[in-house]
Design an enzyme around this catalytic site. Structure first.
Site: not given
Length: 279
Positions: A24, A46, A83-84, A110, A184, A221
């Protein structure tokens, strides 16, 4: 007869690219843009393949890799679950890219998390910090690590370069922002400065590492924010261009940074922000 413009190969001709968070938003836009510029293979990584967020057309609902294969030919894209924040997932997704295409040329880190309306820091649960840093900082570190391992052991690209890393940071990684965004902001500052450090450490190996710092960009997001009337008005007032950015505009920068057009570019944090950081 007037002179004809020179003929050029597509900007990413025959490159293999791996993009996280490709289902997305910005990741999806980058994956599609890369395919349109001639990549040999786009690995869409993803947690799930289903497109999510705004769906204005039937194509918006299609899985990213399915849409690329429909537009540009079967075998041009593949989905791999990743899963990064887990090293095992990175080992598997890089191995799959190499198994299918023989090499990896471009990594785009990303995938990211960032919620709407977090409490201020003294009221924040530690789990929010841990999750944000796990995806936005640890995930970028792991992606860079496993891409670098592959870049260093494969023959150079015909241009002489060994690889291109593009990390999606944020303007919040340069300036702070109010509203409970401490984790963040910290995670994106880590992403940005890790990119600069990698650029220096691997310049002699001809590996590019750059970051893109999007401003306020419409994506899955940020959907809650741009649908919130007061929050939306604040974002527009802070952006000289007077509108939200589009994922395709971030993707255009990612194409440039993965191409030979950026042959002398490494270690930058490129704002794509409608003038936000110039304020």
């Amino acid at each position: 007869m007037p002179p004809q413009p020179p003929s050029h190969l597509p900007r990413l001709h025959d490159k293999t690219a791996l993009i996280t968070g490709a289902s997305s938003g910005i990741g999806r836009a980058i994956a599609i843009a890369y395919a349109s510029h001639g990549t040999k293979l786009v690995v869409c990584a993803d947690l799930r393949p289903d497109a999510h967020g705004n769906a204005n057309t039937p194509e918006d609902k299609e899985k990213t890799h399915d849409l690329i294969n429909k537009r540009y030919g079967e075998g041009r894209a593949v989905f791999v679950r990743c899963d990064v924040a887990e090293a095992r997932g990175w080992e598997e997704v890089v191995s799959e890219a190499v198994r299918r295409a023989g090499r990896l040329d471009v990594l785009v880190n990303n995938a990211g998390v960032g919620e709407h309306n977090y409490p201020r820091l003294h009221l924040m649960d530690e789990a929010i910090w841990d999750k944000t840093m796990a995806v936005n900082a640890r995930g970028v570190f792991l992606g860079c690590k496993y891409a670098l391992v592959q870049f260093l052991k494969q023959p150079p690209h015909p241009s002489g370069d060994r690889g291109w890393i593009i990390n999606i940071a944020s303007t919040f990684g340069i300036n702070g922002f109010t509203g409970g965004h401490g984790p963040y902001c910290a995670s994106k500052a880590a992403c940005l400065n890790l990119s600069k450090s990698i650029a220096l450490d691997y310049a002699a190996d001809k590996i590019h590492c750059n970051a893109i710092c999007p401003g306020f960009t419409q994506s899955a997001m940020t959907e809650a924010t741009f649908k919130d009337e007061a929050a939306n008005a604040g974002r527009l007032a802070a952006t000289p261009w007077g509108r939200w950015g589009r994922p395709e505009e971030i993707a255009a920068a990612a194409v440039f940074l993965a191409s030979e057009d950026s042959s002398f570019v490494t270690g930058v944090g490129l704002p794509v922000d409608g003038g936000y950081l110039a304020m």
